[in-house]
Design a protein around this motif. Sequence first.
Motif, PDB file in Angstrom:
ATOM      1  N   GLY A 160      40.669  42.743  40.769  1.00  0.00           N
ATOM      2  CA  GLY A 160      41.801  42.083  40.149  1.00  0.00           C
ATOM      3  C   GLY A 160      41.418  40.763  39.507  1.00  0.00           C
ATOM      4  N   GLN A 161      42.235  40.326  38.546  1.00  0.00           N
ATOM      5  CA  GLN A 161      41.878  39.158  37.737  1.00  0.00           C
ATOM      6  C   GLN A 161      42.925  38.051  37.730  1.00  0.00           C
ATOM      7  OE1 GLN A 161      41.065  40.814  33.851  1.00  0.00           O
ATOM      8  NE2 GLN A 161      39.091  41.670  34.473  1.00  0.00           N
ATOM      9  N   ARG A 162      44.059  38.230  38.420  1.00  0.00           N
ATOM     10  CA  ARG A 162      45.121  37.214  38.351  1.00  0.00           C
ATOM     11  C   ARG A 162      45.191  36.375  39.612  1.00  0.00           C
ATOM     12  NH1 ARG A 162      50.446  39.611  35.221  1.00  0.00           N
ATOM     13  NH2 ARG A 162      49.379  39.911  33.228  1.00  0.00           N
ATOM     14  N   ASP A 163      45.633  35.144  39.431  1.00  0.00           N
ATOM     15  CA  ASP A 163      45.922  34.298  40.578  1.00  0.00           C
ATOM     16  C   ASP A 163      46.992  34.954  41.435  1.00  0.00           C
ATOM     17  OD1 ASP A 163      44.115  32.436  39.736  1.00  0.00           O
ATOM     18  OD2 ASP A 163      45.608  31.115  38.803  1.00  0.00           O
ATOM     19  N   GLY A 164      46.943  34.656  42.728  1.00  0.00           N
ATOM     20  CA  GLY A 164      47.865  35.300  43.656  1.00  0.00           C
ATOM     21  C   GLY A 164      49.332  35.066  43.363  1.00  0.00           C
ATOM     22  N   ASP A 165      49.654  33.918  42.777  1.00  0.00           N
ATOM     23  CA  ASP A 165      51.076  33.653  42.511  1.00  0.00           C
ATOM     24  C   ASP A 165      51.535  34.171  41.150  1.00  0.00           C
ATOM     25  OD1 ASP A 165      49.749  31.843  40.959  1.00  0.00           O
ATOM     26  OD2 ASP A 165      50.859  30.080  41.631  1.00  0.00           O
ATOM     27  N   GLY A 176      50.266  38.273  46.246  1.00  0.00           N
ATOM     28  CA  GLY A 176      49.333  37.220  46.609  1.00  0.00           C
ATOM     29  C   GLY A 176      49.478  36.669  48.007  1.00  0.00           C
ATOM     30  N   GLY A 177      50.649  36.782  48.603  1.00  0.00           N
ATOM     31  CA  GLY A 177      50.851  36.209  49.922  1.00  0.00           C
ATOM     32  C   GLY A 177      52.274  35.750  50.108  1.00  0.00           C
ATOM     33  N   TYR A 178      52.500  34.917  51.109  1.00  0.00           N
ATOM     34  CA  TYR A 178      53.860  34.570  51.514  1.00  0.00           C
ATOM     35  C   TYR A 178      54.246  33.130  51.200  1.00  0.00           C
ATOM     36  CZ  TYR A 178      53.195  38.893  54.147  1.00  0.00           C
ATOM     37  OH  TYR A 178      52.933  40.200  54.489  1.00  0.00           O
ATOM     38  N   ASP A 179      53.287  32.293  50.802  1.00  0.00           N
ATOM     39  CA  ASP A 179      53.616  30.899  50.523  1.00  0.00           C
ATOM     40  C   ASP A 179      54.605  30.795  49.369  1.00  0.00           C
ATOM     41  OD1 ASP A 179      52.113  29.794  52.533  1.00  0.00           O
ATOM     42  OD2 ASP A 179      50.370  29.377  51.277  1.00  0.00           O
ATOM     43  N   VAL A 180      55.393  29.736  49.395  1.00  0.00           N
ATOM     44  CA  VAL A 180      56.431  29.508  48.398  1.00  0.00           C
ATOM     45  C   VAL A 180      55.790  29.123  47.072  1.00  0.00           C
ATOM     46  CG1 VAL A 180      58.427  28.084  47.808  1.00  0.00           C
ATOM     47  CG2 VAL A 180      58.058  28.810  50.183  1.00  0.00           C
ATOM     48  N   VAL A 181      56.198  29.779  45.985  1.00  0.00           N
ATOM     49  CA  VAL A 181      55.641  29.472  44.668  1.00  0.00           C
ATOM     50  C   VAL A 181      56.686  28.902  43.711  1.00  0.00           C
ATOM     51  CG1 VAL A 181      53.756  31.117  44.840  1.00  0.00           C
ATOM     52  CG2 VAL A 181      55.920  31.872  43.877  1.00  0.00           C
ATOM     53  N   TRP A 182      57.969  29.115  43.972  1.00  0.00           N
ATOM     54  CA  TRP A 182      58.990  28.374  43.230  1.00  0.00           C
ATOM     55  C   TRP A 182      60.214  28.194  44.097  1.00  0.00           C
ATOM     56  CZ3 TRP A 182      57.655  33.314  41.432  1.00  0.00           C
ATOM     57  CH2 TRP A 182      58.617  34.302  41.591  1.00  0.00           C
ATOM     58  N   GLY A 236      40.288  39.214  43.254  1.00  0.00           N
ATOM     59  CA  GLY A 236      39.539  39.531  44.456  1.00  0.00           C
ATOM     60  C   GLY A 236      39.893  40.858  45.086  1.00  0.00           C
ATOM     61  N   GLN A 237      41.005  41.478  44.666  1.00  0.00           N
ATOM     62  CA  GLN A 237      41.359  42.801  45.188  1.00  0.00           C
ATOM     63  C   GLN A 237      40.584  43.843  44.390  1.00  0.00           C
ATOM     64  OE1 GLN A 237      45.007  45.237  44.122  1.00  0.00           O
ATOM     65  NE2 GLN A 237      45.666  44.430  46.101  1.00  0.00           N
ATOM     66  N   CYS A 238      39.619  44.476  45.052  1.00  0.00           N
ATOM     67  CA  CYS A 238      38.705  45.388  44.362  1.00  0.00           C
ATOM     68  C   CYS A 238      38.951  46.828  44.808  1.00  0.00           C
ATOM     69  CB  CYS A 238      37.258  45.007  44.631  1.00  0.00           C
ATOM     70  SG  CYS A 238      36.834  43.331  44.073  1.00  0.00           S
ATOM     71  N   LEU A 239      38.965  47.754  43.860  1.00  0.00           N
ATOM     72  CA  LEU A 239      39.227  49.160  44.116  1.00  0.00           C
ATOM     73  C   LEU A 239      38.194  50.011  43.399  1.00  0.00           C
ATOM     74  CD1 LEU A 239      43.079  49.162  43.417  1.00  0.00           C
ATOM     75  CD2 LEU A 239      41.999  48.999  45.656  1.00  0.00           C
ATOM     76  N   TRP A 240      37.924  51.214  43.939  1.00  0.00           N
ATOM     77  CA  TRP A 240      37.107  52.205  43.253  1.00  0.00           C
ATOM     78  C   TRP A 240      38.031  53.162  42.535  1.00  0.00           C
ATOM     79  CZ3 TRP A 240      31.934  51.791  42.822  1.00  0.00           C
ATOM     80  CH2 TRP A 240      31.287  50.931  43.709  1.00  0.00           C
ATOM     81  N   VAL A 241      37.920  53.228  41.209  1.00  0.00           N
ATOM     82  CA  VAL A 241      38.834  54.038  40.402  1.00  0.00           C
ATOM     83  C   VAL A 241      38.027  54.845  39.395  1.00  0.00           C
ATOM     84  CG1 VAL A 241      40.732  52.387  40.626  1.00  0.00           C
ATOM     85  CG2 VAL A 241      39.164  52.215  38.692  1.00  0.00           C
ATOM     86  N   ASP A 242      38.649  55.902  38.861  1.00  0.00           N
ATOM     87  CA  ASP A 242      38.014  56.646  37.778  1.00  0.00           C
ATOM     88  C   ASP A 242      37.877  55.725  36.574  1.00  0.00           C
ATOM     89  OD1 ASP A 242      37.840  58.853  39.295  1.00  0.00           O
ATOM     90  OD2 ASP A 242      39.455  59.967  38.336  1.00  0.00           O
ATOM     91  N   PRO A 243      36.747  55.744  35.903  1.00  0.00           N
ATOM     92  CA  PRO A 243      36.506  54.778  34.822  1.00  0.00           C
ATOM     93  C   PRO A 243      37.330  55.075  33.580  1.00  0.00           C
ATOM     94  CG  PRO A 243      34.697  56.330  34.966  1.00  0.00           C
ATOM     95  CD  PRO A 243      35.592  56.621  36.140  1.00  0.00           C
ATOM     96  N   ILE A 244      37.769  53.994  32.912  1.00  0.00           N
ATOM     97  CA  ILE A 244      38.354  54.099  31.579  1.00  0.00           C
ATOM     98  C   ILE A 244      37.230  54.007  30.558  1.00  0.00           C
ATOM     99  CG2 ILE A 244      39.892  52.997  29.921  1.00  0.00           C
ATOM    100  CD1 ILE A 244      41.530  51.987  32.250  1.00  0.00           C
ATOM    101  N   ASP A 245      36.253  53.150  30.840  1.00  0.00           N
ATOM    102  CA  ASP A 245      35.067  53.036  29.994  1.00  0.00           C
ATOM    103  C   ASP A 245      33.847  53.013  30.910  1.00  0.00           C
ATOM    104  OD1 ASP A 245      34.979  50.478  31.100  1.00  0.00           O
ATOM    105  OD2 ASP A 245      36.098  49.620  29.422  1.00  0.00           O
ATOM    106  N   THR A 246      32.736  52.593  30.447  1.00  0.00           N
ATOM    107  CA  THR A 246      31.495  52.707  31.226  1.00  0.00           C
ATOM    108  C   THR A 246      31.081  51.387  31.868  1.00  0.00           C
ATOM    109  OG1 THR A 246      30.202  52.280  29.228  1.00  0.00           O
ATOM    110  CG2 THR A 246      30.639  54.575  29.784  1.00  0.00           C
ATOM    111  N   THR A 247      31.947  50.389  31.857  1.00  0.00           N
ATOM    112  CA  THR A 247      31.587  49.102  32.433  1.00  0.00           C
ATOM    113  C   THR A 247      31.718  49.134  33.944  1.00  0.00           C
ATOM    114  OG1 THR A 247      33.843  48.274  32.244  1.00  0.00           O
ATOM    115  CG2 THR A 247      32.378  47.900  30.383  1.00  0.00           C
ATOM    116  N   GLY A 248      30.912  48.315  34.624  1.00  0.00           N
ATOM    117  CA  GLY A 248      31.024  48.168  36.064  1.00  0.00           C
ATOM    118  C   GLY A 248      30.149  49.129  36.825  1.00  0.00           C
TER     119      GLY A 248
END
Length: 950
Positions: free
Chosen positions: A755-760, A877-883, A731-743
């Motif tokens: 971004g593509q990973r879960d917050g934890d 991802g945030g402050y909640d305890v993950v381990w 969900g974290q989205c940025l405008w960046v110089d392209p590596i390829d032509t997708t998007g």
Amino acid sequence: MPPNTTASTGDKPAKSGRKKGRKARLFVLVLVLAIIGGIAYGGYWSISTVRASFPQTKGSITLDGLSGPVDVQRDGYGIPQIYASSDEDLFMAQGFVQAQDRFYEMDVRRHMTSGRLSEMFGKSQVDNDEFLRTLGWDRVAEEEYDKELSSSTKKYLQAYAKGVNAYLQGKDGEDISLEYAALGFTNDYQPAEWTPVDSVSWLKAMAWDLRGNMQDEIDRALLTSRLGPQQIADLYPQYPYDRNKPIVLEGQYDELTETFEQGGSDGSSGSGDASESDSSGGSLTDGSSSDGSSTDGSSTDGTAGGSGASSDTSGPVLESQLAGLYDVLDDLPAAVGVNGNGIGSNSWVVGGKHTITSKPLLANDPHLSASLPSVWYQMGLHCRKVSAKCQYDVSGYTFAGMPGVIIGHNADISWGMTNSGVDVTDLYLEKLSGDGYLYDGKVKPFVTREETIKVAGGAAKKIVVRQTEDGMPLLSDRDDELVKVGKKATVDDDAPDRGDGYAVALKWTALEPGNSMDAVFAMDRAADWDDFRKAAEDFDVPSQNLVYADTENHIGYQLPGKIPTRAKGHDGSVPALGWESKNKWTGFIDFDELPYEYDPERGYIVTANQAVVDPDEYPYTLTTDWGYGTRSQRITDLIKGKIEGGGKVSTDDMRQMQLDNSSEIAKMLVPTLLKINLDDPDVREAQELLQGWDRTQDADSAAAAYFNAVWRNTLKLAFGHKLPKELRVEGQCLWVDPIDTTGPVDDKNKVRECGQRDGDQAQPDGGDRWFEVVRNLMEKQDSDWWTTPEAGTRPGADKDRDRLFERAMIDARWELTAKLGKDIDTWSWGRLHRLFLKNQTLGTSGPGILQNILNRGPWKLGGGEAAVNATGWNAAGGYDVVWVPSMRMVVNLDDLDKSKWINLTGASGHAFSAHYTDQTDKWVKGELLDWSFNKKAVDDSTSDTLVLKP
């Protein structure tokens, strides 16, 4: 068939036969309606049904198969101590008692390890099952049971299974647990008999959890899409051996020869050339400068890609495929509440010359993802008289579903474990060719098998598992993205034509049969150091740091495990080329050549996932990815401080050390943060919280809340915005110089990447690797890393450390204002840093009302990332305890009955049992329970006694 069972306070027969699935559905409906109606626990019918699954803890139960009576004595927390007169009776009773408390958890675990979760939970688990069938844990466990384990171990596993099945006899799912009743609402699933292989398979799940640097191997390859070699090196700095000491300082390596030649693949010692020992943590420094820039012209602002690691593993498609692999791995084995990322542990032992008792003290607290119930199960296993017929008198922590004790003590010795982090996994690129794969210029056929996945409420699915002739499964067959491996990857001139691309295969020690179960029982019986080391020799996976103490005033450390050796030039830090035999493992380090210490002169040993040895003093590369030693050095400093101050260490001192909340990164950063000039009075007010703060992260500390918010925002500004999407938080989205032509592309020719990973699981996670990254950059105030995303619109923000800190302090102030309110007097770290305990199946995916029944929390916690009190959180991802410290124990070798222990939750897996989470409040407060061991102490602490009769 399982043995017949009768149960009562007067031996009346237990009910038998199967009820209709309709009753389970009816129960759930009644329960839900009653709860909605506001009736506590749903009124009479739901109360009676819920209580029907609670264990009988008084009176007697008759079990066919016992040779004599067995006493099960439970204390006020429901923790059982079992007394028997033969080994088989002892372990049969253990199986019965654990099933009483935790069978649903056991059943889920065995379905997970065998890739059969879909049979319980339907199509949502098919992807997990496909992956786990590809790994084939249960197949390896079955081979271990058939070919590797000793006859005595098999006998114990059979007895344990007999006890579990005695419990199951005559019971429907709703008689066993609330979760089965809930499952029965949509699924006619009924639990099957337990088998010895079900117990062995769980060790594979724990080995997967503790498998070493596979995640770093993936991440380094992913980073190459946006970062150059020196930039990646900046993010994987060298281990600070001069500051954070390794475990073994006065150790030995038996029979270690002076010359180490490259071995073969027959199990002999492999390449161990000391010059190849790499302590760089995977640093990639070819042709790069040292200021965060790269001589290949790439920058660190996330706008230009670099050549990255070795060219044979880079390229946008490989990165995409590894990201796909990550997505598959991310769910495993979280299905049972354990997770491989961020796992660490603390364990240390202090010899008698430094303790108030003049005998050793041993502490342990393994760090795992928070789960409900806890992954650990406390119990004692006692022979009424230790003899050849009955050999055990041991107490400690085990896993529900496994006989024996994993961590604890017997009458003579105690032991603890932390993850060693040694590298026992490698990813290999494989060149596909027709129905086979390329190997040294020839095409070899895959070894294949067909697997059928049964799906509750749906059609079965068949898959074909492919693996190389030496047993490496193709993980890329299990993910749509992974099948594209290598289609556009940049490889060297000697690589085979990419054709349809490269596949990804896994080499892992746990995919070969071993005999770790033998080690568990041998450790439980060990009487001295020699016995302990002999037991450790069989502990092949997972490789753990083993600390030891005994009643004769000795302490020790042993690194066990099946640890591979690799050919020169391949250190396991990045994926290897599978089409060349020179990249194969060359063997395994002989046990007699693994590091150990015994009675070191300093009088204590600390293990907390730091480096095991200095690479200049050991000829083999154990890994390139140690933990960075923040916790271990803090524990060492606390012990040394006590000793050098003329004091002696007590049991309570050990407990207090486990609760140490000190923030090492705060000690480094706060002096600089206090020098930052801030114009906004509200931000200055927050900054003033840091003035006079003692750098401890107590739950009620406003300063800890603000500092950790500043740390999180510093990482986001300096690093998070510059990482590829595969590592950033979803969900974290940025405008960046392209590596390829997708998007989508904006008018400045930038691409929007999310971004593509879960917050934890995302990066930068804020752990002690990032402590070291920032430490190394503090004196490089004009490094590219200090460039903020607004550099183009905020003059002076380009390559300015203090401006970035200023921005982070401002952002942190307003982030906490949004989360905690504008009045800083109401702020506290515990309000941000919360622990939620969730049932790891229906508590995460069931109906909301069912989640409310099964889950608990939140609790407000102190501690933090890389603190000794390691209540981990992910800064991306945030402050909640993950381990968390999943349990804590302190063993007193002078008087074992004065030892202390605590579990994260409780003995029971039943949601409405008094023992479901009855230890959690004390765990949160840092309290420990009395741990009775000798018969008189156990008798004095006993609340309920159940007699199991033959």
